[in-house]
Design an enzyme around this catalytic site. Sequence first.
Site: not given
Ligand SMILES: *Cc1c(COP(=O)(O)O)cnc(C)c1O
Length: 455
Positions: A110
Amino acid sequence: MEFISTRGFSDSVEFTQAVAQGLAPDGGLYLPKSFPDLSPNLKEWEGLAYDELCFEFFKLFATDMNPSILKDCVHKAYSGFSVSEVAPIVSLSNQWKVLELFHGPTLAFKDFALQLLGNLYEAQIEREGKPLTILGATSGDTGAAAISGLVGKKGVEVFILYPNEKVSPLQERQMTCTGASNVYPIAIDGTFDDAQRTVKEIFADLSFREEVGLSAVNSINLARILAQSVYYLFAWLRLKPKCRTKTTFVVPTGNFGNVFAGWLLTKMGIEISEFRVATNQNDVLHQLFKTGEYSLSSVRPSLAPSMDIQVASNFERLLYFILGKDSSRVQEVMTSFRKEGRYCFEKFVSSGFSSCSSSDLEIPELIKQIWDEFDYIVDPHTACAFKDLDPKQASMVLATAHPAKFPSVYEQAMMKVPKADELEALLGVEPRNYQVEVDPDSIRSFIKATLLKTS
Ligand SMILES: *Cc1c(COP(=O)(O)O)cnc(C)c1O
């Protein structure tokens, strides 16, 4: 470039406005009205460094931004990553590769979007002189990454709701130990979906949005999606040309933002044969791709908590395309879905997607298997990607978090617990959070009272 809402009742906007608003005023999500064809650029883009590629890509969308400011935003966003490639690729076998997306400041993918978004907000505040209030809900990683992207940014106050005791202790520390005075982590009694619903309701209150200059950092923000498209393109360009169209991208999935960002490239002349959606035991999306039925149940907390989600916000963006870009159909389906908690797609065109899901029993087993076979440690989210993965299929697995963020699972797998210096450093800091009722009125009052104190 113009951006339109999936629900069709909002005027189209330019990039900076779509970013500032997050959610469209009609409750829909922004999408580009038309897509650029990237194919003529690919030869030239092959050798670009990550931030250069990101700039070239964003330039096509952020047409109302001054290019040198955009370039600066992009460059600063990735300069804080701990490896120079930014998104390195590790080969596990002839067929399997891992795209490591956890070298940003909070050790999860993210950061790719939120480091950039923080800079885009800052540029906007400088341009328009109007402060912004950021509101988001998190299942853990978004909050940490949003906070890291926005810590100390002038003119920005950040409110992040998270489910109390349902995020990992380290994730909580990443949110509550920043010491920053513009950050308010709010622990709510409830699930991520409760937090997300409340945030959505507050966003539907247009006068409040206007009053406090509200913007969203959840994966509904278009800038986040586009920032995530870049690492798919980066990885794709690093594959041998004959492998590009044959490689499946395998994506640990919760809110569907990450995998959607990759899929969006297929609208821009990039050939990718398949996306594999990997869920944990909260397998709403897996069921959807298997049966065509999208049906909610309650969230079951799992070992991969950032994917503990039932209502995948970004699914609406895919829906828009599946329903032939017919906004009134999107509106209809979303309304019926909200009322009944399920929707059955008669002819669900799943073209380009496959899926799998992993239980909490399987996650430690998968981690152990990958370790035994390849000497490689995956975190519990990334582990889900390896469920039933065909050893003969060329695959690019997106590693979404650093293993050290989720230490307890390694005890279950009877392995040494991985560590990361960034996380160790947090242990000496006093956490600070806030408790507020998870209803729109209470959250609104808390935000207003806080803004009064800081202004
Ligand atoms: C947010 C997150 C996900 C999921 O991603 P999306 O975009 O919500 O599908 C998967 N793995 C980790 C480690 C995350 O932080």
